[in-house]
Structure formats: C-alpha cells, structure tokens
Motif scaffolding. Structure first.
Motif, mmCIF file in Angstrom:
data_model
loop_
_atom_site.group_PDB
_atom_site.id
_atom_site.type_symbol
_atom_site.label_atom_id
_atom_site.label_comp_id
_atom_site.label_asym_id
_atom_site.label_seq_id
_atom_site.Cartn_x
_atom_site.Cartn_y
_atom_site.Cartn_z
ATOM 1 N N VAL A 1 55.444 38.481 -75.970
ATOM 2 C CA VAL A 1 55.939 38.425 -74.593
ATOM 3 C C VAL A 1 57.295 39.118 -74.483
ATOM 4 O O VAL A 1 57.542 39.895 -73.555
ATOM 5 C CB VAL A 1 56.034 36.965 -74.109
ATOM 6 C CG1 VAL A 1 56.679 36.894 -72.728
ATOM 7 C CG2 VAL A 1 54.656 36.323 -74.087
ATOM 8 N N VAL B 1 53.559 34.927 -80.806
ATOM 9 C CA VAL B 1 53.378 34.741 -79.362
ATOM 10 C C VAL B 1 54.680 35.054 -78.627
ATOM 11 O O VAL B 1 54.693 35.777 -77.626
ATOM 12 C CB VAL B 1 52.917 33.307 -79.051
ATOM 13 C CG1 VAL B 1 52.887 33.070 -77.536
ATOM 14 C CG2 VAL B 1 51.540 33.042 -79.657
ATOM 15 N N LEU C 1 49.846 37.157 -71.535
ATOM 16 C CA LEU C 1 49.399 36.582 -72.808
ATOM 17 C C LEU C 1 47.894 36.743 -73.013
ATOM 18 O O LEU C 1 47.424 36.903 -74.150
ATOM 19 C CB LEU C 1 49.787 35.100 -72.881
ATOM 20 C CG LEU C 1 51.270 34.842 -73.185
ATOM 21 C CD1 LEU C 1 51.659 33.421 -72.825
ATOM 22 C CD2 LEU C 1 51.561 35.118 -74.654
#
Length: 540
Positions: free
Chosen positions: A501, A497, A456
C-alpha cells in the motif's frame, strides 16, 4: 426538532471572493503586512498581494484560462499560494487544490476528474506533477513551477513569468451563488474522493459566519501551518485572516522547533492546529524553552480534540483553547466555540469535548438514523444520539458531476447529512460522539477504506480484505487497519501488505496495522460488517 444558531445572523454580501476580501480595503490597510515567510523574513503587504493577484489573473487569462476553467494547485503553504489561488478566482477560473503528499497517480486522478487545464506546483514536487500532467495531457507550458528556472531555461513558466508581464485583469461576469470557486476533494461519508463544488458565495458566507466568533483583528499575527490546500486552512486561516487584515506567518509543514521559534520571534497571537500538534504542545519538554506569551487563542479542528488534552495545552501555554467542527462540504465550518463566549453569548465556554454552537445563519437537526425521527432538545442533560444535519449558506453546491452522491448527502429541504452522530444539550451545544460514515481520520486527513480495499484487492496474494479505523494506544490516533484473507496456500506477511500500500498512496493513507483472518464478515447484500470487525480488532 430543528434548532438554530444562538448567534445573530450576519450579512452575507453578494460578492465574489476577491471583491469580498479586497474590494473595500481601507487605504490605511494597504501597507500592512499580509504574508510573512519566516525562513527568509520576506514580507508581502496587502498592496503588493492585491497587485500580484491582479497580475496573475491577467497572465492566466492570457494563457487561455476562461470562466469556469479548472486550474490545479499542488503546493505546500507559501506566499505564492495565496497569489495563485486568488488569481485563479479573479480570472473567473476554478481552483482544485491537491494534497501536497499525493503520488503522481493520485494527482492525475484528481486532474482528470476535475478536467483541469493547468497545474501549478513547486520544484520539489515537479517530478510527480510532471508525470501526472503528462498522463492527463496537460502541456508543458501549462505546468507552472513557481520557484523553477522559468521559460527562459525550461518549458515551464515560473512565478516571475506569471507576474512580470503585468497584463490587464480580464473582465469576467460570474454569479457568486452558482459559480464554482474552489474544488477540493473529499470522500464525503464514504467511497472514493469526490470534487466538492464550493461557490464564491459558500466561501464568502463561511468567512462572514465565523468572523464574529473568531474575533480576528488587524493586530493579530496568525501562524499558518495547516495546509491551505485543505479547506480548513484555506477558509479559517488564509481567507479569514486576509479579510481581517491580520498578518500570516506561513509554514510549509509542521516542525515543532520551527513552530515554537516562529511564535516567539513573530509574536504570534493566534494559532490554528489539529490534535497531533496539541499532543506535542502538551507533552514535549522543549516547549518550556520558548516564550509563547504572545499567544492568546488556539483553535483545534479537523479531528476531535480530547477534553483533557485541550485543557493541558491551555494550562501549559496560558491561553484560550477552543474547538470547532466542519467538513469540506460545509466550506468547512459549521460549529465553533467562540473566542469570547461570555461577551458574545453571556455564557461560559462549553466543555472542550463539545464542538460549541452552530454558527450564524444556520440550522441543525439531529435525526435518529434508524427511524428518521428528529431527536428532541432535552430539558436537561444530553439528547439521544442521532445523525447531525446542517443547513446554511455554507452548504456546498454538490459533488462535481455526481448527482446521486449529491442527492444522498443533501436532502430536498437543503439539509446536509453529515454522517456524524451527535448529541445536543439544552443550550444548543453540539457534541460529536461517533460517526455513521466509514471514513478514517488519520492526523486530520480523510482515509476512505473503500479506496484502500480496492487497492489491496489488486494484490494477487489477497483473496478478500476490509479496512477500518482503530485507535493506536500509544498515540490515541485513529489509524487504518487492514483485515486480510490470504489466497489459499499463499505466504503473505504484515510487512508485505503495509509496503504494498505504502508504495502507491500518500503517506497519510498507509495501512499501519494488519490482521489475517479467515473470512470478512458481510451482510446478505455483500456489505462489509465493519462493526463486527471492530469487535475482533480492538485498539492496538
């Protein structure tokens, strides 16, 4: 204080895995069915399996695999997996089993760290396998696609190419106590995945240790849905069943309808599951449409099983539900509730909220992590909480090429520090109550927060991040949740987000919840204070 297993010690032969499993097989067992593919109804007998393993060992040696060389296996459960795994070991090689859900990048990382010279896979995973093999320099002829078209039509050998020459088994000499048989990858108590070096003796010992508690016989039919690439499936299912001359009904993945159909059709007697399967068995109405009366025992592992859920499954299916505990570093089993506690110990089963007793030939300690003092076994009730330490012949050799991580995990007296907080009762029954380690367990798979945090932080819109496990109220599952600090004057959404990932990791590692905060709480030394985040990030 140290407390030992209540079960008598068992003999642990000084043998390779192959010799332990097959060296003394009786003539009457050779024509028993070992492996079944339920979709095709194809069967492999013990005689055929041993012949295939020998042929695979000869072929691997002819292709340059020598003692100590590493071969990767990227495959879901199938009959060929058993042949390849034990063929590698028979040739003196080391098998590194790779999660079948891994991306090419994750596969390449494991191949690089393990220094694998060859990779075995199946056609549905060939793209990511080929990309990873190319990245690490494994040539095409060393990428074996088991169900592929073969060398006649491609550069990649297939299962027939591997077995058809029927080359002689190489003569190899190994020390079962020191030679690395398998190299699964685990995150240990924290951090990036590390190669867990398990010797032939580790694997032999663990099957020998669990055999009297597991109670598996040649008459058992075992459904194999837990992945063989995971040490739980490799030891508890594949190796233990083969040693007992039982019959394995092999499923490549869990599908509830197929699972139920296979139990009914093949008269399955024993099942090994993880808690998410228990949820389906306890709650889904379709379960009542099948005759599951052949099942007598079900064991749950890989993650904690709720006592109420376990009892619900046992009642609905009229079977004996048990639970165990372990970790890759323990080959993997260290604690079990036996299949017949009254007969074996003269006691009633412990609560399903426990992990049962330490297995034979092992010792335990519970140690206060704050003081280092050993926790005493109580006169009644449960002991104080402390970290569970375990010693026995199933404790790994160590982490591959990582002396510091090994020293941090196995002390000078040979006790492995599990990173799990436990309590023990007056009868030696162990309860896992929490964990010191930072790992998240999603559906039984390890998710290291540090790996997700590092990923991240490569996003230019993220200034800082921390990942913890939280309980999802709807399912009761632990899921990865990211606490994100945005870069100033940056727009960033939860979906962005999560997608960032998801595009780069295996499905079980995906971030499944996001909370934006102003500051990640850290200690003076810079360590993330995850306990503070748990206060601000309750169950969803």
């Amino acid at each position: 204080m140290t407390f030992s297993s209540p079960f008598p010690d068992v003999e642990i032969p000084d043998l390779s895995v192959y010799d332990f499993l097959f060296g003394s097989i009786a003539d009457e067992d050779l024509d028993r069915v070992a492996l079944v593919d339920p979709k095709s109804a194809a069967e492999t007998s013990y005689r055929q399996l041993i012949g295939q393993i020998d042929a695979a060992a000869g072929a691997l040696a002819a292709r340059g695999i020598e003692v100590g060389d590493v071969v990767g296996i990227l495959s879901p459960n199938n009959r060929e997996f058993a042949t390849v795994l034990h063929g590698i070991l028979r040739a003196g090689g080391t098998a590194t089993t790779i999660n079948a859900l891994f991306t090419a990048t994750e596969i390449a990382k494991q191949l690089t760290d393990s220094k694998a010279k060859m990779l075995v896979t199946i056609s549905s995973m060939a793209d990511q396998a080929a990309a990873a093999a190319h990245q690490v320099g494994i040539p095409d002829e060393n990428l074996i696609i088991l169900d592929g078209v073969g060398q006649g039509k491609s550069n990649h050998p297939n299962f027939v190419d591997l077995l058809e020459p029927k080359l002689a088994v190489p003569e190899v000499t190994i020390d079962p106590a020191l030679h690395i048989a398998v190299l699964p990858y685990s995150s240990g108590t924290t951090g990036d995945p590390k190669g867990v070096a398990l010797s032939h003796r580790n694997l032999v010992a663990n099957v020998a240790q669990i055999k009297p508690l597991q109670g598996m016989t040649p008459d058992d039919v075992v459904i194999a849905v837990l992945p063989f690439f995971h040490i739980y499936g490799m030891t508890m299912l594949l190796n233990a069943a083969l040693h007992s001359r039982a019959r394995l009904v092999i499923m490549p993945k869990f599908d509830l309808v197929e699972f139920l159909e296979n139990i009914q059709k093949f008269q399955v007697t024993a099942a090994y599951i993880a808690p998410p399967v228990a949820v389906a068995l306890a709650k889904h109405p379709i379960v009542d449409d099948y005759d599951l009366s052949s099942l007598h025992t079900m064991m749950s592992g890989a993650a904690p099983l709720d006592d109420e859920l376990g009892k619900a499954v046992a009642t609905r299916l009229d079977l004996h539900m048990v639970q165990g505990y372990g970790m890759s570093e323990l080959s993997p089993v260290s604690h079990l509730i036996p299949f017949d506690t009254p007969a074996i110990l003269g006691r009633e089963d412990p609560p399903l909220s426990s992990t049962g007793w330490a297995i034979p030939n092992s010792e335990n300690k519970i140690v206060d992590p704050a003081t280092g003092e050993e926790v005493a076994i109580p006169a009644e009730g449960l002991s104080q909480r402390g970290e569970l330490w375990i010693k026995g012949p199933n404790v790994m050799l160590g982490y591959l090429n990582n002396a510091q991580a090994t020293a941090d995990t196995i002390d000078a007296d040979g006790f492995l520090h599990t990173g799990d907080l436990a309590q023990v009762d007056t009868g030696g029954v162990v309860y896992i109550v929490d964990r010191l380690k930072e790992l998240i367990k999603y559906k039984g798979y390890q998710v290291p927060p540090a790996e997700l945090e590092a990923l991240l932080l490569t996003n230019p819109k993220i200034a800082d991040v921390a990942v913890i496990g939280v309980i999802e109220q709807e399912t009761g599952e632990e899921i990865p949740k990211a606490f994100v600090v945005k870069q100033p004057d940056t727009d960033l959404t939860e979906c962005e987000v999560i997608d960032f990932v998801a595009d780069q990791v295996a499905p079980h590692k995906k971030v499944r919840a996001v909370e934006f905060i102003d500051l990640i709480p850290k200690s003076a030394s810079g360590k993330i204070l995850r306990k503070d985040l748990r206060k601000t990030g309750p169950a969803l």
